[in-house]
Design a protein around this motif. Structure first.
Motif, PDB file in Angstrom:
ATOM      1  N   VAL A 219      76.188 -37.674 -29.186  1.00  0.00           N
ATOM      2  CA  VAL A 219      75.082 -36.711 -29.151  1.00  0.00           C
ATOM      3  C   VAL A 219      75.020 -35.907 -30.448  1.00  0.00           C
ATOM      4  N   GLY A 220      76.180 -35.515 -30.962  1.00  0.00           N
ATOM      5  CA  GLY A 220      76.192 -34.730 -32.200  1.00  0.00           C
ATOM      6  C   GLY A 220      75.656 -35.494 -33.393  1.00  0.00           C
TER       7      GLY A 220
ATOM      8  N   LEU B 101      67.752 -34.468 -35.980  1.00  0.00           N
ATOM      9  CA  LEU B 101      66.739 -33.720 -35.237  1.00  0.00           C
ATOM     10  C   LEU B 101      66.834 -32.229 -35.526  1.00  0.00           C
ATOM     11  N   VAL B 102      68.035 -31.727 -35.762  1.00  0.00           N
ATOM     12  CA  VAL B 102      68.189 -30.324 -36.172  1.00  0.00           C
ATOM     13  C   VAL B 102      67.440 -30.075 -37.476  1.00  0.00           C
ATOM     14  N   LEU B 103      67.645 -30.951 -38.453  1.00  0.00           N
ATOM     15  CA  LEU B 103      66.996 -30.773 -39.755  1.00  0.00           C
ATOM     16  C   LEU B 103      65.483 -30.962 -39.655  1.00  0.00           C
ATOM     17  N   ILE B 104      65.035 -31.885 -38.818  1.00  0.00           N
ATOM     18  CA  ILE B 104      63.592 -32.065 -38.633  1.00  0.00           C
ATOM     19  C   ILE B 104      62.977 -30.798 -38.044  1.00  0.00           C
TER      20      ILE B 104
ATOM     21  N   VAL C  55      67.087 -32.470 -27.082  1.00  0.00           N
ATOM     22  CA  VAL C  55      67.018 -31.093 -26.577  1.00  0.00           C
ATOM     23  C   VAL C  55      67.993 -30.195 -27.342  1.00  0.00           C
ATOM     24  N   ALA C  56      69.231 -30.687 -27.516  1.00  0.00           N
ATOM     25  CA  ALA C  56      70.212 -29.893 -28.256  1.00  0.00           C
ATOM     26  C   ALA C  56      69.791 -29.720 -29.713  1.00  0.00           C
ATOM     27  N   GLY C  57      69.288 -30.799 -30.329  1.00  0.00           N
ATOM     28  CA  GLY C  57      68.905 -30.715 -31.742  1.00  0.00           C
ATOM     29  C   GLY C  57      67.731 -29.795 -31.991  1.00  0.00           C
TER      30      GLY C  57
END
Length: 774
Positions: free
Chosen positions: A426-427, A433-436, A703-705
């Motif tokens: 997941v990480g 996705l965090v950066l997006i 969801v996490a990202g």
């Protein structure tokens, strides 16, 4: 060594598809990172781009009329001259907006050195082209100050007071100091005949020197001034001065893109290492067989290092070569950025640093995986004895007992086998996705400056100067503005320079609005000023003075003290946030003779500032000076294309990571799927297990990202805004449909990527799958 090479060659022939995937993944990631670097340099350093593209001059000498500049080309260290150009000082006006402009006599063909880059319209037309006389090309900052576009007609007033009209044929960029109201004159280019009409007596001339070594600028200035004579040189401008003036606009972009670039490099590193690690883990059975026939651990390690370093070198070389030779042929802004990138600073460092860093990273990842391969026991059955997935939990058994679809329950178990493996998967998938999401926060913040400028510290769209010589009085101005229905409010104002405590620097003291009708300042902390001695300040001023909201500040204005109580922090896009704002009534307490210098106009929602300006200028008969309030979005507009390209790069990295995770999951659960088929699950159910597992993993990661990216993006944008003096509180989250689209796109991409391996796995026969038990 010979046996190692023969085994590596045999392994390559047996797993050509996997090898091709590793090479193409490495090439795609490297090409994407290099394109991102080109776009970052293109957008975050526009002045350098303009300077290189226009063959800009390092030194501009503004001399008196008659100075002989021909000998400058003979100076050692001068590569070429631009000019000399005869110049004339004028005032250019368009619909109430005025600007001091130095017109240069230019030919119908732009010069090679110091060439203005026409961004809209066209260059000066020849006499037989229908527009020889009476045309002008304006530098972009002058055109922005005048709201001028190609096709507009401007009024030009010479030093003798004669008024002429010129048609704007184009707007151009130049690597010279920009025009600022109250500062030096801007630049305009006209034909020699036009300049003879506007300025019969030349006021001077300008000549540009392009040097062989930019570091010799100061020495060459001394030599040039000595050659011409100090009495004949009126002004000297150097390239460092022009770059410094433009640097304030680039700092925020540069810092933001640096964070994005480092994050993208980290995501690419994890994707590349994951791909290699997955391939090594997929060959544990072959490694055990090699050890059983006599290969030592050292030979196994060397074999993997040689093989995967060769793949890495090939992939990195392909990606780098593709950008170096084909990048400039990509249509659109990406191709332009790749073409100009070769002449920008940092090009060589990125072209060698990014591939070199990628090779070192891949070598480290391969070395770790090879070391693990060297420790594999030479007993193939030992691997089969290990459980490939977590045992069925009580919750799973209860779900099956409730007659939930077996594919859903088994897909959930496949997506989350063990805590450690689940967290890693997941990480790795959540990082792109965090950066997006961070990029989308930056995009949404830029949109906020356009759609809701009042919340970003720009409530007034226009400023109107009263008390112009021979123009309208304040009462006449108010009556004129009252007749414009799009004007919602009019706030009188005045600005002046103030000395900070200790008189070591100056700040801007601004009085806006009255106690009865306060100015709608965008307050991010504290409250708006209401009392006679209250004020709000920008973040830059708070940092400069080392004070906080609630403190008292003493300053000196025109030799007299002014003491104000800071009750709030406002968002201030201009002057680096070194602005303190109070009401005009508070300034009148210090100086009862103070009169408004301008009026800030707040327009109704949805009104077009250009339309209102035109209507106001017609109503006033052209006697008012009307200016548009600068919007930081104009300077940050190039960031949109870079953010879009960055999102595409991160999506490619995420897809690579997703394919790796799906391939690893299918391979590791081969025995489980074989067992499920043996107990009666249909091929469709087998395929559904794989697709549902991939979709659930992508859903949790998305969801996490997006959640972490939204929080990180707000913090990052506010931090950058605070460091630039604008202040925190400008970050704006993307609309919920956009965030949901990111989550939905990630899940849909996972389902689509898992469909092919799911179909292939479901169609495999039991006899073909017996090797999975070994």
């Amino acid at each position: 060594m010979r046996a190692t090479l023969r085994w590596a060659h045999a392994d390559f022939r047996a797993h050509r598809g996997e090898a091709l995937f590793v090479v193409l993944a490495s090439a795609g990631i490297i090409a994407s990172l290099l394109l991102a670097g080109a776009l970052f340099s293109y957008a975050a350093n526009p002045w350098q781009r303009i300077f290189n593209q226009s063959q800009g001059a390092h030194i501009w000498l503004h001399t008196r009329a008659g100075a002989d500049t021909a000998d400058l080309s003979g100076l050692d260290g001068v590569a070429a001259l631009s000019g000399p150009y005869r110049t004339g000082a004028t005032t250019v006006e368009l619909q109430g907006a005025r600007a001091a402009v130095a017109l240069r006599a230019a030919e119908t063909r732009p010069p090679e050195v110091g060439r203005p880059l026409v961004t809209s319209g066209s260059w000066l037309a020849p006499p037989d082209g229908g527009g020889a006389a009476g045309t002008v090309v304006l530098e972009s900052s002058v055109a922005r100050a005048l709201w001028a576009e190609p096709g507009d007609t401007v009024r030009v007033t010479g030093q003798d007071g004669a008024v002429s009209r010129l048609r704007v044929t184009g707007v151009a960029e130049a690597a010279e100091p920009r025009y600022q109201a109250g500062g030096g004159p801007g630049i305009g280019w006209v034909l020699p005949d036009t300049l003879d009409t506007l300025a019969p007596d030349d006021t001077g001339q300008s000549v540009g020197l392009r040097l062989k070594d930019a570091g010799d600028t100061d020495f060459m200035v001394q030599r040039a001034v000595t050659l011409l004579g100090a009495d004949r040189v009126a002004q000297v401008t150097k390239w460092q001065q022009a770059r410094a003036e433009a640097g304030g606009d680039d700092r925020l972009l540069g810092q933001l893109f640096a964070v994005f670039g480092l994050g993208a490099l980290l995501a690419a590193a994890l994707a590349a290492s994951g791909t290699i690690g997955a391939r090594v883990r997929g060959q544990l059975r072959d490694i055990a067989v090699l050890k059983a026939v006599g290969f030592t651990p050292g030979q196994v390690v060397r074999g993997f290092l040689v093989q995967h370093l060769a793949f890495a070198l090939l992939g990195v070389a392909l990606g780098t070569a593709a950008i170096a030779f084909l990048g400039e042929r990509i249509p659109g802004r990406i191709g332009d950025a790749a073409a100009l990138w070769q002449d920008l600073p940092g090009h060589a460092a990125l072209m060698t640093g990014v591939p070199g860093g990628a090779i070192l990273l891949i070598a480290a990842a391969t070395g770790l995986a090879a070391w693990r391969a060297g420790r594999v026991p030479p007993v193939p059955v030992a691997r089969a004895a290990q459980p490939s997935a977590a045992p069925m939990t009580a919750l799973g058994r209860r779900a099956l007992g409730m007659r939930l679809p077996p594919a859903l329950v088994l897909g959930w178990r496949s997506a989350f086998p063990r805590r450690g493996r689940t967290a890693v998967a997941v990480g790795r998938l959540a990082l792109p996705l965090v950066l997006i999401t961070v990029a989308l926060v930056a995009w949404s913040t830029l949109d906020q400056f356009r759609s809701r400028p009042a919340e970003m510290g720009i409530p007034a769209a226009l400023t109107v100067r009263a008390q112009q010589p021979g123009g309208s009085t304040e009462d006449e101005l108010l009556r004129t503005v009252a007749g414009i229905p799009e004007v919602a409010a009019v706030h009188p104002g005045a600005e002046m320079a103030a000395l900070v405590p200790g008189q070591t620097g100056t700040i801007t003291l601004r009085g806006l609005g009255t106690a009865q009708q306060p100015y709608p300042v965008a307050v991010a902390e504290g409250r708006a000023a209401r009392g006679a001695d209250e004020a709000v300040a920008g973040q830059g001023l708070l940092d400069l003075l080392g004070v906080r909201v609630g403190d008292w500040v003493r300053m000196t204005v025109e030799g007299r003290p002014q003491i104000l109580h800071i009750v709030g922090r406002s968002i201030e896009p201009e002057s680096g946030g070194r602005i303190i704002s109070t009401t005009l009534d508070a300034l009148k307490n210090r100086d009862p003779q103070l009169r408004p210098e301008f009026h800030a106009l707040v327009l109704t929602e949805g009104s077009d500032p250009r339309t209102v300006r035109t209507a106001l200028d017609e109503a006033a008969g052209g006697t008012l000076e009307i200016r548009e309030t600068p919007n930081p979005a104009d300077r940050l507009e190039p960031a949109r294309g870079v953010i879009a390209a960055l999102i595409a790069v991160l999506a490619l990295i995420g897809l690579t990571e997703l394919l790796t995770l799906i391939g690893v999951g299918v391979r590791d659960r081969g025995r489980d799927l074989l067992a499920l088929k043996a107990i009666g699950l249909t091929p469709r159910q087998i395929g559904s297990v794989i697709v549902i597992g991939a979709g659930l993993t992508a859903l949790v990661a998305a969801v996490a990202g997006t959640t972490l990216g939204a929080l990180s993006g707000v913090w990052l944008v506010d931090t950058q805004g605070s460091s630039s003096g604008m202040g925190a509180g400008i970050a704006h989250l993307p609309p919920w449909p956009v965030l949901l689209a990111v989550v939905g796109g990630a899940v849909a991409g996972a389902v689509a990527a898992a469909s092919l391996p799911a179909t292939r796995t479901a169609r495999r026969r039991l006899a073909d799958s017996l090797s999975e038990t070994l």
